[in-house]
Design a protein around this motif. Structure first.
Motif, PDB file in Angstrom:
ATOM      1  N   GLY A   1       0.818  -1.213   0.000  1.00 14.78           N
ATOM      2  CA  GLY A   1       0.000   0.000   0.000  1.00 14.78           C
ATOM      3  C   GLY A   1       0.847   1.256   0.000  1.00 14.78           C
ATOM      4  O   GLY A   1       0.531   2.243  -0.681  1.00 14.78           O
ATOM      5  N   THR A   2       1.943   1.238   0.753  1.00 13.57           N
ATOM      6  CA  THR A   2       2.850   2.386   0.794  1.00 13.57           C
ATOM      7  C   THR A   2       3.474   2.635  -0.574  1.00 13.57           C
ATOM      8  O   THR A   2       3.636   3.784  -1.001  1.00 13.57           O
ATOM      9  N   VAL A   3       3.829   1.553  -1.257  1.00 11.66           N
ATOM     10  CA  VAL A   3       4.420   1.688  -2.593  1.00 11.66           C
ATOM     11  C   VAL A   3       3.458   2.413  -3.523  1.00 11.66           C
ATOM     12  O   VAL A   3       3.837   3.356  -4.242  1.00 11.66           O
ATOM     13  N   THR A   4       2.199   1.996  -3.497  1.00 16.66           N
ATOM     14  CA  THR A   4       1.197   2.612  -4.375  1.00 16.66           C
ATOM     15  C   THR A   4       1.082   4.106  -4.111  1.00 16.66           C
ATOM     16  O   THR A   4       0.965   4.910  -5.043  1.00 16.66           O
ATOM     17  N   ASP A   5       1.132   4.497  -2.839  1.00 16.67           N
ATOM     18  CA  ASP A   5       1.021   5.917  -2.492  1.00 16.67           C
ATOM     19  C   ASP A   5       2.230   6.722  -2.952  1.00 16.67           C
ATOM     20  O   ASP A   5       2.121   7.934  -3.166  1.00 16.67           O
ATOM     21  N   ARG A   6       3.385   6.075  -3.085  1.00 16.73           N
ATOM     22  CA  ARG A   6       4.602   6.788  -3.451  1.00 16.73           C
ATOM     23  C   ARG A   6       4.832   6.861  -4.958  1.00 16.73           C
ATOM     24  O   ARG A   6       5.754   7.530  -5.413  1.00 16.73           O
ATOM     25  N   LEU A   7       4.018   6.166  -5.737  1.00 18.18           N
ATOM     26  CA  LEU A   7       4.167   6.217  -7.190  1.00 18.18           C
ATOM     27  C   LEU A   7       3.719   7.571  -7.717  1.00 18.18           C
ATOM     28  O   LEU A   7       2.838   8.222  -7.144  1.00 18.18           O
ATOM     29  N   THR A   8       4.306   7.993  -8.812  1.00 17.27           N
ATOM     30  CA  THR A   8       4.082   9.348  -9.313  1.00 17.27           C
ATOM     31  C   THR A   8       3.259   9.353 -10.601  1.00 17.27           C
ATOM     32  O   THR A   8       3.106   8.335 -11.271  1.00 17.27           O
ATOM     33  N   PHE A   9       2.779  10.541 -10.918  1.00 20.43           N
ATOM     34  CA  PHE A   9       2.012  10.761 -12.149  1.00 20.43           C
ATOM     35  C   PHE A   9       2.741  11.793 -13.013  1.00 20.43           C
ATOM     36  O   PHE A   9       2.132  12.662 -13.616  1.00 20.43           O
ATOM     37  N   ASP A  10       4.046  11.690 -13.029  1.00 18.01           N
ATOM     38  CA  ASP A  10       4.892  12.670 -13.717  1.00 18.01           C
ATOM     39  C   ASP A  10       5.018  12.321 -15.197  1.00 18.01           C
ATOM     40  O   ASP A  10       5.483  11.246 -15.547  1.00 18.01           O
ATOM     41  N   PHE A  11       4.592  13.254 -16.050  1.00 18.59           N
ATOM     42  CA  PHE A  11       4.708  13.068 -17.496  1.00 18.59           C
ATOM     43  C   PHE A  11       5.590  14.162 -18.107  1.00 18.59           C
ATOM     44  O   PHE A  11       5.375  14.583 -19.244  1.00 18.59           O
TER      45      PHE A  11
ATOM     46  N   VAL B   1       8.914   6.866  -9.679  1.00 16.27           N
ATOM     47  CA  VAL B   1       8.477   5.640 -10.333  1.00 16.27           C
ATOM     48  C   VAL B   1       7.021   5.819 -10.759  1.00 16.27           C
ATOM     49  O   VAL B   1       6.178   6.236  -9.957  1.00 16.27           O
ATOM     50  N   SER B   2       6.724   5.510 -12.004  1.00 17.15           N
ATOM     51  CA  SER B   2       5.392   5.740 -12.566  1.00 17.15           C
ATOM     52  C   SER B   2       4.347   4.835 -11.931  1.00 17.15           C
ATOM     53  O   SER B   2       4.621   3.684 -11.569  1.00 17.15           O
ATOM     54  N   PHE B   3       3.135   5.341 -11.843  1.00 17.38           N
ATOM     55  CA  PHE B   3       2.014   4.575 -11.289  1.00 17.38           C
ATOM     56  C   PHE B   3       1.726   3.316 -12.103  1.00 17.38           C
ATOM     57  O   PHE B   3       1.173   2.344 -11.571  1.00 17.38           O
ATOM     58  N   VAL B   4       2.082   3.292 -13.394  1.00 20.58           N
ATOM     59  CA  VAL B   4       1.804   2.132 -14.235  1.00 20.58           C
ATOM     60  C   VAL B   4       2.585   0.907 -13.758  1.00 20.58           C
ATOM     61  O   VAL B   4       2.181  -0.227 -13.985  1.00 20.58           O
TER      62      VAL B   4
ATOM     63  N   VAL C   1      15.694   6.467 -23.508  1.00 14.25           N
ATOM     64  CA  VAL C   1      14.693   7.454 -23.894  1.00 14.25           C
ATOM     65  C   VAL C   1      14.676   8.583 -22.865  1.00 14.25           C
ATOM     66  O   VAL C   1      14.493   8.323 -21.674  1.00 14.25           O
ATOM     67  N   PRO C   2      14.850   9.838 -23.272  1.00 10.00           N
ATOM     68  CA  PRO C   2      14.922  10.948 -22.311  1.00 10.00           C
ATOM     69  C   PRO C   2      13.557  11.400 -21.814  1.00 10.00           C
ATOM     70  O   PRO C   2      13.217  12.583 -21.868  1.00 10.00           O
ATOM     71  N   VAL C   3      12.781  10.449 -21.321  1.00 12.37           N
ATOM     72  CA  VAL C   3      11.452  10.739 -20.785  1.00 12.37           C
ATOM     73  C   VAL C   3      11.374  10.099 -19.399  1.00 12.37           C
ATOM     74  O   VAL C   3      11.392   8.870 -19.290  1.00 12.37           O
ATOM     75  N   PRO C   4      11.322  10.883 -18.321  1.00 11.73           N
ATOM     76  CA  PRO C   4      11.333  10.319 -16.965  1.00 11.73           C
ATOM     77  C   PRO C   4      10.272   9.250 -16.742  1.00 11.73           C
ATOM     78  O   PRO C   4      10.523   8.238 -16.077  1.00 11.73           O
ATOM     79  N   PHE C   5       9.092   9.458 -17.279  1.00 12.82           N
ATOM     80  CA  PHE C   5       7.991   8.505 -17.136  1.00 12.82           C
ATOM     81  C   PHE C   5       8.383   7.126 -17.671  1.00 12.82           C
ATOM     82  O   PHE C   5       8.205   6.100 -16.996  1.00 12.82           O
ATOM     83  N   LEU C   6       8.960   7.083 -18.859  1.00 15.57           N
ATOM     84  CA  LEU C   6       9.342   5.811 -19.465  1.00 15.57           C
ATOM     85  C   LEU C   6      10.594   5.232 -18.808  1.00 15.57           C
ATOM     86  O   LEU C   6      10.723   4.016 -18.659  1.00 15.57           O
ATOM     87  N   ARG C   7      11.501   6.089 -18.408  1.00 13.94           N
ATOM     88  CA  ARG C   7      12.697   5.597 -17.727  1.00 13.94           C
ATOM     89  C   ARG C   7      12.333   4.897 -16.420  1.00 13.94           C
ATOM     90  O   ARG C   7      12.892   3.851 -16.081  1.00 13.94           O
ATOM     91  N   SER C   8      11.420   5.481 -15.673  1.00 12.94           N
ATOM     92  CA  SER C   8      11.028   4.855 -14.405  1.00 12.94           C
ATOM     93  C   SER C   8      10.333   3.527 -14.646  1.00 12.94           C
ATOM     94  O   SER C   8      10.496   2.577 -13.866  1.00 12.94           O
ATOM     95  N   MET C   9       9.569   3.435 -15.728  1.00  9.71           N
ATOM     96  CA  MET C   9       8.929   2.167 -16.050  1.00  9.71           C
ATOM     97  C   MET C   9       9.964   1.120 -16.440  1.00  9.71           C
ATOM     98  O   MET C   9       9.808  -0.069 -16.135  1.00  9.71           O
TER      99      MET C   9
ATOM    100  N   ILE D   1      -5.114   1.890 -21.059  1.00 12.78           N
ATOM    101  CA  ILE D   1      -4.787   0.637 -20.379  1.00 12.78           C
ATOM    102  C   ILE D   1      -5.447  -0.537 -21.097  1.00 12.78           C
ATOM    103  O   ILE D   1      -4.889  -1.634 -21.176  1.00 12.78           O
ATOM    104  N   LYS D   2      -6.624  -0.317 -21.651  1.00 16.67           N
ATOM    105  CA  LYS D   2      -7.271  -1.380 -22.437  1.00 16.67           C
ATOM    106  C   LYS D   2      -6.432  -1.721 -23.677  1.00 16.67           C
ATOM    107  O   LYS D   2      -6.256  -2.899 -24.018  1.00 16.67           O
ATOM    108  N   VAL D   3      -5.941  -0.694 -24.352  1.00 16.12           N
ATOM    109  CA  VAL D   3      -5.103  -0.924 -25.527  1.00 16.12           C
ATOM    110  C   VAL D   3      -3.852  -1.690 -25.128  1.00 16.12           C
ATOM    111  O   VAL D   3      -3.450  -2.652 -25.799  1.00 16.12           O
TER     112      VAL D   3
END
Length: 714
Positions: free
Chosen positions: A31-41, A226-229, A295-303, A644-646
């Motif tokens: 649960g703590t992990v989920t709260d610490r994930l980011t929505f940074d794009f 780290v991205s929420f995905v 890839v110089p995109v923080p969102f993708l790097r964290s994934m 997410i469906k795609v």
């Protein structure tokens, strides 16, 4: 690998207790992990992103989602006649939301804020950048807007791209529910494969792998965003990968026991053979994900960083905890043993023999079918889903329909924001307004010597095809003002992602292909097999993107299955994630099959015998593993949101295409066609890679044992 297995068997109690502690710790912090994930794009260094940051710093508002409040006057009157009432409503919104930027008819005097019938008008409302996916400023705007409009006797509507994307589906199954759905499907497949209580062991391994990965990701969140995905990928990809690896090792253990080895010796042999394939496969998956850091995109790097942990932890658990469990309780839980593994599966053996006899036909059929599936990929568009695929009912949809019926296009949802010096504002607005595809351009406010000019295109700027108007506006305004202009908005951000991701994609592809090639040369002791594996993976991925284009972008079936209209484009971050995961996951099956074929060839010296026995022994495992992953990704496709469906359907279909057309048909056909060249590794390259060379040698015909012949006569 053998020494590791013997060490684990000697210290199995400590191994089991160690993993138990990690599993409990992981479960307690999930649960703590989920709260610490980011929505940074964010997209540092990209022009659209930097302009967006300047807009936020100067005006305190973002174009991330432009709200469009719509007012409609009663029949028999016009907006012009009720101008004071209309202005009063939007003034009430300004007073209630001082942090927002409101641009409307009264503030600009531009009549193009009014629909063609004269009865409706709209405003552009931009607020500070939202945090996460929770309720945005619309929850504050809507009650104030509706109350003020009701007092004036006006009808209201409120729309935006994000509100349409919600489409009434604001929540879906939790990560836990999706994982349980995938686990039930996996259990059904495992019961079919093992036909004993042994089916529960891979699920236990998956649980330990998933929860331990969550524990490691918690540590990662203290080092980087780290991205929420990642939480979805850990739960569902982790479930599939851990079970796949367990399936391979447990099946080999059963096979060796059926051949008369003691339990511990069967564990050691399984770890030495199947464990080697598991290690090679896991490292390949991890590296393909880690390559996202290019890839110089923080969102993708964290994934990439978070996703890399999934296969590595799964490999560690399968190579340590699983042998310990099999050594201690394996024979007891392998009951009632309805299915036996002393000989290869008859059906798959017969299928392999048919492919060997008709290798040219098999290869031709596979290539033709793959070609048909790949064909739509040449129409692939990168961007965001168009508004037509987001919602087809509800208040937000109705508000947009009101505007479109009045001649206002969907571009109102994706306005372009130009940042220019105050003395260039009117020049910039006039230049932008003269561009084809632009409805209007108006100065929307000034602060600290900078003016923001709001440009409303006729159509939404969400993909590579519709974004031309953004370039045209930039070119026209820079030509008129004689200098660079900051361009923000949805269209500019889509262009940023395209530059940041796809301009660097060849480097990602080259890095993954090179490292995969080196790893597979060491695994297969071959030059040709790794080249074929990399090329077939690319063919398989092209087929996936062709299927995604056909199903989602063009809408052939998306409405019937998911109630989603054609998206018109695939969201810019999806192709890279699909590529990274499928390139690694599909390589699992290549390694599973070819590692066994290599082993059989070393024993027999016959390519035909290697294909027949290799596919006969691994065919059921590969298709079962594919079904397990398919159930996991089907659960992912039940999540809310089109993206997410795609992702879920692309991964699921990709796994099925790869396990059937590619690995069960094309791979054995090509191996059979290439003959002795499959197994060649020159001494020079072998020395560099520190493996045993494999010189060319003539094929040796090897008779197939009678007990392995399908339909053998007693």
């Amino acid at each position: 690998m053998e020494s590791l297995a013997r060490f684990v068997i000697r210290h199995r109690l400590f191994v089991v207790l160690g993993w138990l502690v990690l599993m409990v710790a992981g479960g307690s912090v999930a649960g703590t992990v989920t709260d610490r994930l980011t929505f940074d794009f964010s997209l540092p260094g990209q022009p659209g992103y930097e302009a967006e940051e300047q807009l936020i710093a100067t005006f305190g508002a973002s174009t991330a989602d432009t709200l469009v409040p719509v007012l409609t006057v009663p029949e028999g009157s016009t907006v012009t006649e009720r101008a004071a009432d209309v202005a009063g409503v939007y003034d009430a919104v300004r007073a209630a939301l001082p942090q927002a930027r409101v641009v409307d008819l009264a503030s600009t005097g531009d009549a193009r804020f009014v629909t063609d019938d004269g009865r409706s008008t709209f405003a552009l409302v931009q607020a500070p950048l939202p945090q996460g996916f929770g309720p945005g400023i619309e929850t504050q705007l809507q009650p104030v807007f509706e109350q003020a409009a009701a007092a004036a006797g006006l009808d209201t509507g409120l729309t935006s791209y994000v509100l349409l994307a919600a489409g009434g589906e604001t929540e879906g199954p939790s990560v836990l529910v999706e994982t349980l759905f995938g686990a039930v499907g996996a259990l059904a497949v495992l019961l079919f494969v093992f036909a004993s209580f042994l089916a529960l062991v891979p699920l236990l391994i998956a649980a330990v792998s998933i929860l331990t990965t969550f524990l490691l990701v918690l540590g990662l969140t203290y080092l980087t965003d780290v991205s929420f995905v990642v939480q979805f990928l850990i739960a569902l990809v982790g479930l599939g990968v851990a079970i796949d690896y367990s399936l391979l090792l447990v099946s080999r253990w059963r096979e060796e026991r059926a051949h008369g080895h003691t339990n511990d010796e069967a564990v050691v042999i399984a770890a030495r053979t199947a464990g080697h394939a598991v290690l090679a496969s896991g490292v390949t998956v991890a590296i393909s994900l880690l390559a996202l850091i290019v890839v110089p995109v923080p969102f993708l790097r964290s994934m990439g960083l978070g996703g890399m942990l999934i296969p590595l932890v799964s490999v560690a658990v399968v190579l340590t905890l699983l042998p310990a469990l099999l050594s201690k309780i394996g024979p007891r839980v392998d009951w009632p043993r309805i299915r036996h593994d002393a000989v290869a599966a008859r059906g798959w053996t017969a299928w392999a023999r048919l492919i060997v006899r008709r290798r040219w036909v098999a290869a031709g059929v596979a290539l033709v079918v793959l070609g048909l599936v790949i064909a739509p990929v040449f129409g692939l568009k990168i961007g965001q889903a168009n508004t037509g695929s987001l919602a087809r009912s509800g208040p937000s949809f109705d508000a947009l329909q009101t505007l479109e019926a009045g001649g206002v296009g969907s571009g109102v949802l994706t306005p372009i924001a130009l940042l220019v010096p105050d003395d260039q504002a009117r020049t910039a607005a006039d230049a932008a307004a003269g561009v084809d595809g632009v409805r209007m351009a108006v100065p929307g406010g000034s602060r600290n010597g900078t003016t923001v000019v709001d440009v409303v295109p006729e159509q939404e700027t969400v993909d590579s095809a519709s974004n031309q108007v953004v370039d045209d506006v930039r070119t026209a305004v820079e030509g008129a003002t004689g200098g660079e202009v900051g361009v923000a908005g949805t269209g500019a951000i889509v262009q940023d992602y395209f530059r940041a991701v796809y301009d660097n994609f060849p480097y990602v592809l080259a890095l993954i292909a090179l490292i995969t090639f080196v790893l597979l040369v060491r695994t297969f002791r071959s030059v040709l097999l790794p080249v074929k594996a990399v090329l077939l993976n690319l063919v398989s991925l092209a087929a996936v993107f062709g299927a995604v284009t056909f199903f989602w972008q063009e809408g052939h079936g998306s409405d019937a299955l998911f109630g989603v209209s054609p998206t018109g484009a695939i969201t810019f971050w999806l192709p890279v994630i699909i590529f990274a995961f499928l390139f690694g996951l599909s390589m699992d099956y290549e390694v599973f099959i070819l590692a066994r074929m290599r082993e059989e060839y070393d024993d027999t010296g016959s390519t035909s015998a290697a294909v027949v026995t290799g596919l006969g022994r691994t065919g059921r495992l590969v298709t079962s593993a594919a079904l397990i992953l398919f159930f996991s990704f089907a659960a992912l496709a039940s999540s809310p949101g089109v993206d997410i469906k795609v992702l879920g359907t692309a991964l699921g279909v990709g796994i099925l295409i790869d396990a059937t057309l590619v690995r069960a048909l094309l791979v054995p056909a090509l191996v059979s066609l290439f003959g002795k060249w499959n197994w060649w590794l020159p001494a020079g390259l072998a020395r560099v890679l520190r493996v045993e060379p494999s010189p060319l040698r003539d094929e040796r015909p090897v008779p197939v044992p009678a007990e392995e012949r399908p339909f053998a006569q007693a």
